[in-house]
Design a protein around this motif. Structure first.
Motif, PDB file in Angstrom:
ATOM      1  N   THR A   4       0.810  -1.223   0.000  1.00 41.51           N
ATOM      2  CA  THR A   4       0.000   0.000   0.000  1.00 41.51           C
ATOM      3  C   THR A   4       0.840   1.267   0.000  1.00 41.51           C
ATOM      4  OG1 THR A   4      -0.122  -0.050   2.388  1.00 41.51           O
ATOM      5  CG2 THR A   4      -1.912  -1.115   1.206  1.00 41.51           C
ATOM      6  N   SER A   5       2.159   1.146   0.027  1.00 46.10           N
ATOM      7  CA  SER A   5       3.004   2.354   0.038  1.00 46.10           C
ATOM      8  C   SER A   5       4.403   2.010  -0.450  1.00 46.10           C
ATOM      9  CB  SER A   5       3.117   2.922   1.453  1.00 46.10           C
ATOM     10  OG  SER A   5       3.857   2.017   2.265  1.00 46.10           O
ATOM     11  N   GLY A   6       5.173   3.052  -0.715  1.00 46.84           N
ATOM     12  CA  GLY A   6       6.567   2.868  -1.114  1.00 46.84           C
ATOM     13  C   GLY A   6       7.403   2.325   0.031  1.00 46.84           C
ATOM     14  N   THR A   7       7.119   2.798   1.222  1.00 52.21           N
ATOM     15  CA  THR A   7       7.827   2.310   2.409  1.00 52.21           C
ATOM     16  C   THR A   7       7.695   0.800   2.522  1.00 52.21           C
ATOM     17  OG1 THR A   7       7.429   4.367   3.615  1.00 52.21           O
ATOM     18  CG2 THR A   7       7.830   2.397   4.938  1.00 52.21           C
ATOM     19  N   GLU A   8       6.461   0.336   2.401  1.00 54.59           N
ATOM     20  CA  GLU A   8       6.186  -1.091   2.556  1.00 54.59           C
ATOM     21  C   GLU A   8       6.786  -1.887   1.389  1.00 54.59           C
ATOM     22  OE1 GLU A   8       2.329  -3.848   3.212  1.00 54.59           O
ATOM     23  OE2 GLU A   8       1.962  -1.733   2.788  1.00 54.59           O
ATOM     24  N   ALA A   9       6.858  -1.266   0.224  1.00 57.92           N
ATOM     25  CA  ALA A   9       7.500  -1.925  -0.921  1.00 57.92           C
ATOM     26  C   ALA A   9       8.984  -2.136  -0.614  1.00 57.92           C
ATOM     27  CB  ALA A   9       7.336  -1.078  -2.182  1.00 57.92           C
ATOM     28  N   ASN A  10       9.638  -1.091  -0.115  1.00 62.36           N
ATOM     29  CA  ASN A  10      11.069  -1.221   0.210  1.00 62.36           C
ATOM     30  C   ASN A  10      11.287  -2.166   1.380  1.00 62.36           C
ATOM     31  OD1 ASN A  10      12.138   0.341  -1.858  1.00 62.36           O
ATOM     32  ND2 ASN A  10      11.739   2.239  -0.755  1.00 62.36           N
ATOM     33  N   ASP A  11      10.392  -2.141   2.345  1.00 59.60           N
ATOM     34  CA  ASP A  11      10.480  -3.065   3.478  1.00 59.60           C
ATOM     35  C   ASP A  11      10.431  -4.519   2.967  1.00 59.60           C
ATOM     36  OD1 ASP A  11      10.068  -3.310   6.624  1.00 59.60           O
ATOM     37  OD2 ASP A  11       8.726  -4.732   5.640  1.00 59.60           O
ATOM     38  N   SER A  26      20.183   9.314   0.806  1.00 60.15           N
ATOM     39  CA  SER A  26      19.041   8.537   0.316  1.00 60.15           C
ATOM     40  C   SER A  26      17.782   8.744   1.161  1.00 60.15           C
ATOM     41  CB  SER A  26      19.392   7.048   0.383  1.00 60.15           C
ATOM     42  OG  SER A  26      19.718   6.697   1.727  1.00 60.15           O
ATOM     43  N   TYR A  27      16.635   8.450   0.571  1.00 62.41           N
ATOM     44  CA  TYR A  27      15.367   8.339   1.310  1.00 62.41           C
ATOM     45  C   TYR A  27      14.574   7.182   0.717  1.00 62.41           C
ATOM     46  CZ  TYR A  27      10.873   9.193   3.463  1.00 62.41           C
ATOM     47  OH  TYR A  27       9.708   9.047   4.188  1.00 62.41           O
ATOM     48  N   HIS A  28      14.149   6.256   1.578  1.00 62.40           N
ATOM     49  CA  HIS A  28      13.397   5.103   1.083  1.00 62.40           C
ATOM     50  C   HIS A  28      12.111   4.851   1.855  1.00 62.40           C
ATOM     51  CE1 HIS A  28      16.672   3.974  -1.626  1.00 62.40           C
ATOM     52  NE2 HIS A  28      17.508   4.174  -0.629  1.00 62.40           N
ATOM     53  N   GLY A  29      11.733   5.757   2.768  1.00 57.19           N
ATOM     54  CA  GLY A  29      10.469   5.559   3.468  1.00 57.19           C
ATOM     55  C   GLY A  29      10.557   5.854   4.949  1.00 57.19           C
ATOM     56  N   ALA A  46      19.144   1.796  -4.179  1.00 56.07           N
ATOM     57  CA  ALA A  46      19.452   3.152  -4.624  1.00 56.07           C
ATOM     58  C   ALA A  46      18.305   3.745  -5.429  1.00 56.07           C
ATOM     59  CB  ALA A  46      20.715   3.141  -5.480  1.00 56.07           C
ATOM     60  N   GLU A  47      18.112   5.048  -5.272  1.00 56.86           N
ATOM     61  CA  GLU A  47      17.175   5.797  -6.118  1.00 56.86           C
ATOM     62  C   GLU A  47      17.975   6.285  -7.334  1.00 56.86           C
ATOM     63  OE1 GLU A  47      15.224   8.952  -3.340  1.00 56.86           O
ATOM     64  OE2 GLU A  47      16.975   8.137  -2.364  1.00 56.86           O
ATOM     65  N   PRO A  48      17.514   6.030  -8.549  1.00 55.58           N
ATOM     66  CA  PRO A  48      18.234   6.521  -9.728  1.00 55.58           C
ATOM     67  C   PRO A  48      18.372   8.047  -9.726  1.00 55.58           C
ATOM     68  CG  PRO A  48      16.648   4.858 -10.369  1.00 55.58           C
ATOM     69  CD  PRO A  48      16.381   5.168  -8.921  1.00 55.58           C
ATOM     70  N   SER A  60      16.533  -1.255  -7.342  1.00 54.71           N
ATOM     71  CA  SER A  60      16.324   0.104  -7.836  1.00 54.71           C
ATOM     72  C   SER A  60      15.015   0.635  -7.270  1.00 54.71           C
ATOM     73  CB  SER A  60      16.290   0.115  -9.366  1.00 54.71           C
ATOM     74  OG  SER A  60      16.260   1.446  -9.831  1.00 54.71           O
ATOM     75  N   ASP A  61      15.100   1.670  -6.452  1.00 51.55           N
ATOM     76  CA  ASP A  61      13.900   2.292  -5.868  1.00 51.55           C
ATOM     77  C   ASP A  61      13.355   3.284  -6.891  1.00 51.55           C
ATOM     78  OD1 ASP A  61      12.078   3.959  -4.610  1.00 51.55           O
ATOM     79  OD2 ASP A  61      13.114   3.913  -2.679  1.00 51.55           O
ATOM     80  N   GLU A  62      12.298   2.857  -7.587  1.00 52.74           N
ATOM     81  CA  GLU A  62      11.717   3.666  -8.672  1.00 52.74           C
ATOM     82  C   GLU A  62      10.455   4.392  -8.212  1.00 52.74           C
ATOM     83  OE1 GLU A  62      12.935   4.035 -11.778  1.00 52.74           O
ATOM     84  OE2 GLU A  62      14.520   2.506 -11.825  1.00 52.74           O
ATOM     85  N   VAL A  63      10.336   4.587  -6.907  1.00 51.26           N
ATOM     86  CA  VAL A  63       9.121   5.202  -6.356  1.00 51.26           C
ATOM     87  C   VAL A  63       8.879   6.594  -6.961  1.00 51.26           C
ATOM     88  CG1 VAL A  63       8.131   6.138  -4.222  1.00 51.26           C
ATOM     89  CG2 VAL A  63       9.027   3.809  -4.254  1.00 51.26           C
ATOM     90  N   GLN A  64       9.952   7.350  -7.207  1.00 52.77           N
ATOM     91  CA  GLN A  64       9.759   8.670  -7.818  1.00 52.77           C
ATOM     92  C   GLN A  64      10.069   8.671  -9.313  1.00 52.77           C
ATOM     93  OE1 GLN A  64      10.733  12.259  -5.861  1.00 52.77           O
ATOM     94  NE2 GLN A  64      10.287  11.471  -3.832  1.00 52.77           N
ATOM     95  N   THR A  65      10.949   7.765  -9.751  1.00 52.98           N
ATOM     96  CA  THR A  65      11.476   7.867 -11.117  1.00 52.98           C
ATOM     97  C   THR A  65      10.778   6.968 -12.131  1.00 52.98           C
ATOM     98  OG1 THR A  65      13.148   6.304 -10.316  1.00 52.98           O
ATOM     99  CG2 THR A  65      13.828   8.596 -10.530  1.00 52.98           C
ATOM    100  N   ALA A 111       5.788   2.867  -6.323  1.00 53.10           N
ATOM    101  CA  ALA A 111       4.624   3.335  -5.544  1.00 53.10           C
ATOM    102  C   ALA A 111       4.151   4.649  -6.169  1.00 53.10           C
ATOM    103  CB  ALA A 111       4.986   3.519  -4.072  1.00 53.10           C
ATOM    104  N   LYS A 112       3.800   5.613  -5.362  1.00 55.75           N
ATOM    105  CA  LYS A 112       3.383   6.950  -5.791  1.00 55.75           C
ATOM    106  C   LYS A 112       2.516   6.964  -7.054  1.00 55.75           C
ATOM    107  CE  LYS A 112       7.005   9.628  -3.430  1.00 55.75           C
ATOM    108  NZ  LYS A 112       6.273  10.049  -2.248  1.00 55.75           N
ATOM    109  N   GLY A 113       3.139   7.263  -8.231  1.00 57.18           N
ATOM    110  CA  GLY A 113       2.368   7.631  -9.408  1.00 57.18           C
ATOM    111  C   GLY A 113       1.461   6.584 -10.016  1.00 57.18           C
TER     112      GLY A 113
HETATM  113  C1  LIG Z   1      12.346   7.150  -3.397  1.00 62.62           C
HETATM  114  C2  LIG Z   1      11.294   6.905  -2.360  1.00 62.62           C
HETATM  115  N1  LIG Z   1      11.149   5.675  -1.854  1.00 62.62           N
HETATM  116  C3  LIG Z   1      10.202   5.402  -0.953  1.00 62.62           C
HETATM  117  C4  LIG Z   1       9.337   6.368  -0.486  1.00 62.62           C
HETATM  118  C5  LIG Z   1       8.309   6.022   0.528  1.00 62.62           C
HETATM  119  O1  LIG Z   1       7.054   5.970  -0.057  1.00 62.62           O
HETATM  120  P1  LIG Z   1       5.732   6.166   0.825  1.00 62.62           P
HETATM  121  O2  LIG Z   1       5.734   7.576   1.311  1.00 62.62           O
HETATM  122  O3  LIG Z   1       4.635   5.825  -0.122  1.00 62.62           O
HETATM  123  O4  LIG Z   1       5.808   5.195   1.950  1.00 62.62           O
HETATM  124  C6  LIG Z   1       9.443   7.664  -0.998  1.00 62.62           C
HETATM  125  C7  LIG Z   1       8.521   8.731  -0.524  1.00 62.62           C
HETATM  126  O5  LIG Z   1       8.714   9.897  -0.717  1.00 62.62           O
HETATM  127  C8  LIG Z   1      10.444   7.941  -1.954  1.00 62.62           C
HETATM  128  O6  LIG Z   1      10.600   9.166  -2.445  1.00 62.62           O
END
Ligand SMILES: Cc1ncc(COP(=O)(O)O)c(C=O)c1O
Length: 447
Positions: A115-122, A143-146, A215-217, A248-253, A280-282
């Motif tokens: 349900t979220s990017g955080t949970e995807a990375n977890d 970095s930021y991953h959640g 890593a976030e691209p 590859s954390d593609e949550v934003q890219t 996640a996100k988009g």
């Molecule tokens: C690259 C990246 N990964 C993970 C997350 C976490 O996603 P969420 O806020 O949906 O848990 C974010 C949120 O900004 C993000 O930018």
């Protein structure tokens, strides 16, 4: 310039918010706003003021506000059934998984929805650490991953790291920030060589078998910074020798936001595809969808059952399918490249000669403007706040981010359906806002 006032209903709501919500739930603006509705690339606040939305609720309104195709898919699905859980076959979930598996480029791909990017990375961390029998993770500085306990443990950004406690041992390497830090003065090839040597040096110092590099691209929260193209290909050679997975954390890219590529990792050609991709996100255009894609042997390595009560819920999946259709049918990646290129040009022109701007960067519809104190050249969160407020006054919403506890970078990431006229309108507002901040901070302007 139109004027926008915040009074009345928003003030009262802010008082109630402060009384009941956590203090650390960050809010934008001196006078925080309530967004009550949206259409296309525009949103309205509770007082009826209209704004051009260049942040999309943190890059999440990916296609457009109130997109009829998505609204229709959601309401039709809601009229049939809202929820079943992952214990039952879920047609919209299987359909979206098939499409994402094919788009991912990962062979024999399996998809798990969250349900979220955080949970995807977890989930990616759970898979990588189980598969490799190691709790060691490589992450990039800045970095930021959640926001969860595990995700905070791989966050290299002080402002978003409230605790150092972690189930993981995280090793931070260079590479995500091109124009600051010890390797900033090197050219691209030297920069890649230095970061790769740093990675190898770090691996030489660890006792165990590292599980994965995440890593976030393009670093999102970190201020839209990115390595030179090809860095992850060089990293991959080092990782492959040791069997270390690349996430590859593609949550934003993801989904074409960067214009030239559908996924951010594709800027690193020889590198790809990654072992795991998180998103996640988009993809839900505002509905809560996250997920992991990886090959079957990695996905299936868990030695116990797992479910997700809400992950893959039929309503969110219906939104995801409709949104993906729209994105592909209207070539929004191509639009991000074309209109994003124009927006970037306008931002560069607007910033030229302003002391307050250090750098305009990014790709596609993901533009960062790094601001500094005109006197000292230090990152200036004050300048970013001034521009955010002035842009709002002018009728434009943007975001901010940045490293080392300073939100000094403007983040500009409109919905991917942005038109040329809207790009021009937003760039005009931003130019005036940048000049206002530049003047207020005593910066010179050579234009
Ligand atoms: C690259 C990246 N990964 C993970 C997350 C976490 O996603 P969420 O806020 O949906 O848990 C974010 C949120 O900004 C993000 O930018």
């Amino acid at each position: 310039m139109s004027t926008h006032h915040t009074a009345g209903p928003a003030e009262a709501l802010l008082r109630r918010h402060r009384a009941v919500m956590p203090d650390w739930l960050a809010l934008y603006y001196d006078e925080p706003m309530e967004i009550t509705h949206g259409e296309g690339r525009y949103v309205w606040d509770g007082e009826g003021n209209r704004y051009l939305d260049f942040f999309g609720g943190i890059l999440t309104t990916m296609t457009a506000h109130a997109l009829p195709e998505v609204t229709k898919a959601v309401s039709e699905q809601a009229g049939r059934i809202l929820h079943t859980s992952s214990l039952y076959l879920d047609r919209p979930m299987v359909e979206l998984a098939e499409r994402i598996a094919a788009l991912s480029g990962i062979p024999d791909a399996r998809v798990f929805f969250t349900t979220s990017g955080t949970e995807a990375n977890d989930t990616a961390l759970l898979l990588a650490t189980t598969y490799r029998r190691s709790n060691q993770i490589l992450a990039l500085r800045n970095s930021y991953h959640g926001r969860s306990f595990s995700a905070i443990g791989i966050t290299g950004n002080r402002a978003w790291s409230p605790t150092s406690l972690s189930p993981l041992q995280t090793l931070y390497v260079h590479g995500g920030v091109r124009t600051r830090g010890p390797y900033a003065a090197l050219d691209d090839a030297e920069f890649i060589a230095a970061c790769t040597a740093d990675l190898e040096d770090m691996l030489g110092q660890t006792g165990g078998d590292v599980a994965a590099l995440i890593a976030e691209p393009v670093q999102g929260v970190g201020g839209f910074t990115s390595p030179p193209d090809g860095l992850f290909a060089a990293f991959r050679e080092v990782l492959d020798k040791r069997g270390i997975l690349w996430i590859s954390d593609e949550v934003q890219t993801g989904w074409g936001r960067t214009g030239e590529h559908f996924w951010g990792w594709q800027a690193h050609d020889r590198a790809g595809p990654p072992d795991m991709l998180t998103f996640a996100k988009g993809i839900g255009n505002g509905m809560s969808i996250g997920g992991v894609v990886t090959r079957a042997d990695v996905m299936n390595c868990l030695p116990a059952n797992s479910i997700s009560t809400f992950g893959g819920s039929p309503v969110t999946m219906a939104a995801g399918n409709a949104n993906l259709n729209y994105l592909l049918e209207h070539d929004l990646q191509g639009n991000a490249r074309r209109v994003g290129g124009l927006l970037m040009e306008r931002l560069r022109a607007a910033s030229a000669g302003l002391d307050v701007v250090r750098e305009v960067r990014g790709r596609g519809l993901m533009a960062g403007v790094e601001l500094v104190d005109p006197d000292t050249g230090d990152p200036s969160p004050q300048a970013a706040s001034l521009v955010l407020e002035a842009a709002r006054e002018g009728g434009l919403l943007i975001g901010k981010g940045g490293g080392h506890s300073t939100s000094s970078v403007l983040r500009i990431a409109p919905p991917l359906s942005l038109t040329v006229a809207e790009a021009e309108e937003g760039a005009g507002i931003l130019e005036r806002a940048l000049r206002t901040a530049n003047n207020e901070l005593g910066g010179k302007s050579s234009q």
